[in-house]
Design an enzyme around this catalytic site. Structure first.
Site, PDB file in Angstrom:
ATOM      1  N   LYS A  88       0.848  -1.186   0.000  1.00 22.20           N
ATOM      2  CA  LYS A  88       0.000   0.000   0.000  1.00 22.20           C
ATOM      3  C   LYS A  88       0.889   1.243   0.000  1.00 22.20           C
ATOM      4  O   LYS A  88       1.969   1.240   0.590  1.00 22.20           O
ATOM      5  CB  LYS A  88      -0.885   0.013   1.240  1.00 22.20           C
ATOM      6  CG  LYS A  88      -1.926  -1.072   1.254  1.00 22.20           C
ATOM      7  CD  LYS A  88      -2.769  -0.984   2.509  1.00 22.20           C
ATOM      8  CE  LYS A  88      -3.801  -2.070   2.544  1.00 22.20           C
ATOM      9  NZ  LYS A  88      -4.833  -1.941   1.535  1.00 22.20           N
ATOM     10  N   ARG A 162     -10.961 -11.072   0.980  1.00 15.63           N
ATOM     11  CA  ARG A 162     -11.775 -12.114   0.342  1.00 15.63           C
ATOM     12  C   ARG A 162     -11.212 -13.508   0.640  1.00 15.63           C
ATOM     13  O   ARG A 162     -11.959 -14.452   0.853  1.00 15.63           O
ATOM     14  CB  ARG A 162     -11.848 -11.895  -1.154  1.00 15.63           C
ATOM     15  CG  ARG A 162     -12.751 -10.722  -1.506  1.00 15.63           C
ATOM     16  CD  ARG A 162     -12.492 -10.238  -2.893  1.00 15.63           C
ATOM     17  NE  ARG A 162     -11.573  -9.104  -2.767  1.00 15.63           N
ATOM     18  CZ  ARG A 162     -11.227  -8.319  -3.747  1.00 15.63           C
ATOM     19  NH1 ARG A 162     -11.678  -8.555  -4.960  1.00 15.63           N
ATOM     20  NH2 ARG A 162     -10.433  -7.299  -3.568  1.00 15.63           N
TER      21      ARG A 162
END
Length: 167
Positions: A88, A162
Site C-alpha cells: 500500500k 476475500r
C-alpha cells in the site's frame, strides 16, 4: 484501533479467550496447524509473509431455544495489512491497523450478550492474520486451495480480505 505491533493474531486470540471466560461464552482457538488441518488455504496464503502465525477462532454463546436457528457472525481479523507484496502507498497504510474491525465487532458483540441476557444462540467466527511482505509471502500468480476445495489465483496480494473470509 490498537497498532499492529500490539495487536497480533496471537494477542487478539488471547484477549478473546480472556473475554470469553469473563463473559461466559465458549472460545476455541485454532493455531496454524489446526487451520491447515481444516484446509483453510485462503487464510494460510495471506499469512505466509508474516512471522506472526494466523489464528482462527470459534466463539459460541448458547442461550437460545433449540428450536430456533442460531445467529452466525463472521469477522475479518487482519491485525495489520501492508498489502503483502502489492504494498500500500503512504497515506493508505497508516490506518491498516483497522483492518480487524469486523473481527473486533464480532468479539464485542459476543462479549455483550451475557450482560444483556440475550436469549439467542450465537456463533462467531474470526479469521486472524497479518498481510505482510516476506520471503514466504504469496505472490501474484500463486494459486491457493480454499476450505471448499475451490482454487483461487492470486492477482493482487492486497485482496486478502476475500481470501480470509472465503474459508
Amino acid at each position: 484501533n490498537t497498532h499492529g505491533g500490539d495487536m497480533t493474531p496471537r494477542k487478539l486470540a488471547e484477549a478473546a479467550v480472556r473475554v470469553g471466560r469473563r463473559a461466559g461464552f465458549r472460545v476455541k482457538v485454532l493455531d496454524e496447524r489446526g487451520i491447515a488441518k481444516l484446509k483453510m488455504g485462503g487464510i494460510l496464503g495471506v499469512a505466509r509473509g508474516s512471522s506472526e502465525k494466523p489464528r482462527f477462532m470459534v466463539m459460541e454463546y448458547f442461550k437460545g431455544k433449540k428450536s430456533e436457528k442460531p445467529v452466525v457472525l463472521v469477522g475479518k481479523g487482519v491485525t495489520f495489512d501492508t498489502g503483502g507484496l502489492n504494498l500500500k502507498p503512504t497515506g493508505s497504510i497508516e490506518t491498516m491497523k483497522c483492518d480487524m474491525a469486523g473481527g473486533a465487532a464480532v468479539l464485542a458483540t459476543l462479549s455483550a450478550l451475557p450482560a444483556l441476557d440475550c436469549r439467542v444462540e450465537v456463533h462467531g467466527f474470526l479469521a486472524m492474520t497479518e498481510n505482510m511482505p516476506g520471503g514466504n509471502a504469496q505472490k501474484p500468480g500463486d494459486v491457493v486451495r480454499t476450505m471448499s476445495g475451490k482454487t483461487v489465483e492470486i492477482i493482487n496480494t492486497d485482496a486478502e480480505g476475500r481470501l480470509v473470509l472465503c474459508d
